[in-house]
Design a protein around this motif. Structure first.
Motif: not given
Length: 367
Positions: A212-233
């Protein structure tokens, strides 16, 4: 069989041509789609056709540097098995086992503990046929079985090891603009692959509170696959008991930054060049993985650097013992030790994450 406009079958095209054809016919693709194609395309992906590890590959992992890495994790696993009252049956799962070197070192040590070998059910999760063959050659004596998914496990506790696994799972990237976050995509510009942004904004309220409030042109990386693997395990561990240990480069709390990188022949490479021939990875958001694990009912340990973790487990003493037994190799052992733990090498870049059943006390982490 599918044909392109030149009359060639899709299977006759190399991966680069297939990706460009997909973009030209269907439009720009996400970074996650691109990574998935580059790494795990059924016949032309990096992990399906290449030999990525070692001097002849593109990178060297900690188990390839020294046996000490695996031996100490073997000790770590025995410690947890003993804390769980030495169950007569348990599953040991490795995610992305590489050449099988890490697991061979782990089990050489761990199986010295009375009862550990008899209770062991070894499971491996691997997508590379080349590496599966090497794993079988090294580990066949332990009767390994390869899993295709994480939907079910044998009865008994579950102990999981993941060394440089989560960094290879596809990520999506989002860039902050005045009207919201836009997904970064890969398209074609003047006939060449290039990065661009989706024209459709994602409202800031849909993004994690941490940015929240990140500067313009900041980049966020999200790994949905990693979250799903972690959820199952994590759910499996919550049901059956046990722990997951992950070693990878990454950061402890969700943050902005571009960490997408390519490696080819032990040097950094452009991720858009030579798809299928370049390893592509991104730093792991361990904070996000921890949130998923805790939501499933697990406890997590404070994130440790690899140097801290190995030092607490006694890598210094192990190096001294190996040097004493092999004086001619003492310099090599010291070099390997330093490479694994020193801050200017792998010691602080790599982090160690642990999620586990409440009540266990995994060694190697800060109190």
């Amino acid at each position: 069989m599918t044909q392109n406009t030149t009359g060639k079958t899709l299977d006759s095209l190399n991966l680069e041509q297939q990706i460009d054809l997909q973009i030209s016919t269907s439009g720009p693709i996400s970074v996650a789609t691109y990574m998935g194609l580059c790494l795990t395309h059924p016949s032309k992906g990096y992990y399906r056709a290449a030999e990525p590890l070692g001097a002849k590959g593109d990178f060297v992992t900690a188990p390839e540097i020294s046996q000490m890495f695996g031996e100490l994790i073997g000790f770590w696993l025995v410690n947890l098995w003993q804390q769980m009252d030495e169950p007569k049956s348990f599953t040991l799962l490795e995610l992305g086992p590489g050449r099988g070197t890490l697991m061979a070192d782990i089990l050489r040590v761990a199986c010295r503990a009375p009862g550990f070998r008899d209770a062991l059910k070894l499971r491996l999760f691997e997508t590379s046929p080349v590496l599966m063959a090497e794993q079988k050659a090294k580990l066949d004596v332990y009767d390994p079985k390869w899993l295709q998914n994480f939907e079910s496990f044998d009865e008994g506790p579950l102990l999981i090891v993941a060394n440089e696994f989560f960094d290879a799972l596809p990520i999506r990237q989002f860039v902050c603009k005045p009207d919201g976050w836009h997904e970064r995509q890969i398209g074609l510009k003047d006939g060449k692959r290039a990065f661009g942004l989706s024209p459709t904004p994602i409202p800031p309220a849909s993004m994690p509170d941490a940015v929240a409030g990140a500067e313009m042109d900041s980049m966020l990386e999200v790994c949905f696959g990693g979250a799903e693997v972690m959820r199952q395990l994590a759910q499996a561990i919550a049901r059956q008991g046990g722990a997951l240990l992950a070693v990878d480069y990454g950061y402890g709390t969700t943050q902005t930054g571009d960490t997408l990188q390519g490696v080819r022949r032990h040097a950094f490479a452009d991720v858009l060049d030579t798809p299928g021939e370049t390893d592509i990875s991104a730093h792991v958001d361990f904070g996000a993985l921890g949130n998923v694990a805790r939501a499933a009912g697990l406890a997590t340990q404070p994130l440790a650097t690899q140097g801290e973790f190995l030092t607490r487990l006694g890598i210094g003493e192990r190096a001294a013992a190996l040097s004493g037994a092999n004086p001619g190799s003492a310099n090599d052992i010291r070099t390997a030790h330093d490479r694994l733990v020193n801050a200017d090498q792998m010691g602080t870049l790599f982090k160690v994450f642990c999620a586990h059943s409440p009540g266990l006390m995994p060694p190697g982490f800060a109190a």
